[in-house]
Motif scaffolding. Structure first.
Motif, PDB file in Angstrom:
ATOM      1  N   ALA A 174       0.822  -1.203   0.000  1.00 60.10           N
ATOM      2  CA  ALA A 174       0.000   0.000   0.000  1.00 60.10           C
ATOM      3  C   ALA A 174       0.862   1.262   0.000  1.00 60.10           C
ATOM      4  N   ALA A 175       2.080   1.165   0.549  1.00 60.47           N
ATOM      5  CA  ALA A 175       2.966   2.328   0.607  1.00 60.47           C
ATOM      6  C   ALA A 175       3.605   2.621  -0.752  1.00 60.47           C
ATOM      7  N   LEU A 191       6.870 -14.352   0.870  1.00 59.07           N
ATOM      8  CA  LEU A 191       8.037 -14.131   1.731  1.00 59.07           C
ATOM      9  C   LEU A 191       8.948 -13.045   1.172  1.00 59.07           C
ATOM     10  N   LEU A 192       9.113 -13.022  -0.159  1.00 53.70           N
ATOM     11  CA  LEU A 192       9.926 -11.993  -0.797  1.00 53.70           C
ATOM     12  C   LEU A 192       9.322 -10.614  -0.561  1.00 53.70           C
ATOM     13  N   GLU A 193       8.021 -10.487  -0.769  1.00 56.86           N
ATOM     14  CA  GLU A 193       7.340  -9.211  -0.545  1.00 56.86           C
ATOM     15  C   GLU A 193       7.476  -8.778   0.905  1.00 56.86           C
ATOM     16  N   ASN A 194       7.245  -9.706   1.848  1.00 53.96           N
ATOM     17  CA  ASN A 194       7.349  -9.389   3.273  1.00 53.96           C
ATOM     18  C   ASN A 194       8.764  -8.974   3.654  1.00 53.96           C
ATOM     19  N   THR A 195       9.760  -9.640   3.072  1.00 57.93           N
ATOM     20  CA  THR A 195      11.161  -9.314   3.358  1.00 57.93           C
ATOM     21  C   THR A 195      11.503  -7.910   2.875  1.00 57.93           C
ATOM     22  N   LEU A 196      11.135  -7.580   1.642  1.00 54.77           N
ATOM     23  CA  LEU A 196      11.459  -6.263   1.102  1.00 54.77           C
ATOM     24  C   LEU A 196      10.769  -5.153   1.881  1.00 54.77           C
ATOM     25  N   MET A 197       9.491  -5.362   2.239  1.00 57.43           N
ATOM     26  CA  MET A 197       8.785  -4.339   3.018  1.00 57.43           C
ATOM     27  C   MET A 197       9.373  -4.205   4.415  1.00 57.43           C
ATOM     28  N   ALA A 198       9.766  -5.326   5.031  1.00 56.98           N
ATOM     29  CA  ALA A 198      10.367  -5.280   6.365  1.00 56.98           C
ATOM     30  C   ALA A 198      11.733  -4.604   6.330  1.00 56.98           C
ATOM     31  N   LEU A 199      12.522  -4.871   5.298  1.00 55.98           N
ATOM     32  CA  LEU A 199      13.824  -4.214   5.178  1.00 55.98           C
ATOM     33  C   LEU A 199      13.659  -2.702   5.037  1.00 55.98           C
TER      34      LEU A 199
END
Length: 194
Positions: A50-51, A179-187
């Motif tokens: 969303a960001a 997992l890739l999406e979650n990793t990039l957003m978390a980073l």
């Protein structure tokens, strides 16, 4: 020494049979994202979350005898509030089974590395996404333009063999895509928290 000479020679020209942009087109279909746009042969970008996190994707070839691999590197730019320059990698620990995540210092400001690596390793959501993520290489670098994160996943790549002739795309599974999406957003979130 011989390996370095081979890398230098193979980096100067594309492997025979390499088709720039083909692997990214397969990745675009695999990810199924409307925001995925090819910029030029071998380079694309898409918006995530969303960001509207903008992720750059590029093809990278690795030539071997009678074959080559086209890997995809995901990268993102994050503004840096810390001062200094540093470069380090994140990788899984454990030889047969993944036991954790570790930061490996490469160069630059050692104090900045200590602060940022502590934040990264201490973030539960980032670690929950990184532990099962099948990545080959994850580097983080801070410079004049802010943070640059580069992640090479094992999926989203193409293996091309000349003898016998075949091409095979290695898909990103639905779980690995999440997992890739979650990793990039978390980073992005952790690096912005500085």
């Amino acid at each position: 020494m011989l390996a370095k000479l081979f890398d230098l020679f193979s980096a100067q020209r594309a492997p025979a049979g390499y088709r720039p942009g083909v692997t990214l087109e397969l990745l675009r279909r695999n990810l199924g994202m409307d925001s995925f746009h090819l910029l030029e042969a071998g380079h694309a970008e898409f918006d995530l979350g969303a960001a509207g996190l903008r992720v750059q994707v590029s093809e990278r070839t690795q030539a071997q005898l009678l074959m080559h691999v086209v890997m995809t590197e995901f990268s993102l730019q994050v503004p840096a509030f810390e001062q200094g320059e540093v470069r380090f990698d994140l990788h899984h620990t454990g030889s047969l089974k993944r036991t954790g995540i570790r930061c490996r210092y490469r160069s630059g400001d050692k104090a900045l590395f200590e602060v940022v690596s502590k934040r990264l390793l201490g973030d539960a959501r980032l670690n929950a996404a990184l532990m099962p993520l099948d990545f080959k290489h994850l580097s983080i670098e801070c410079g004049h333009n802010g943070w640059t994160v580069t992640l090479e996943h094992m999926g989203g790549s193409e293996v091309v063999n000349r003898m016998p002739a075949f091409r095979r795309y290695v898909k990103l599974s639905g779980e690995q895509k999440t997992l890739l999406e979650n990793t990039l957003m978390a980073l992005q979130r952790v690096l912005l928290a500085g």
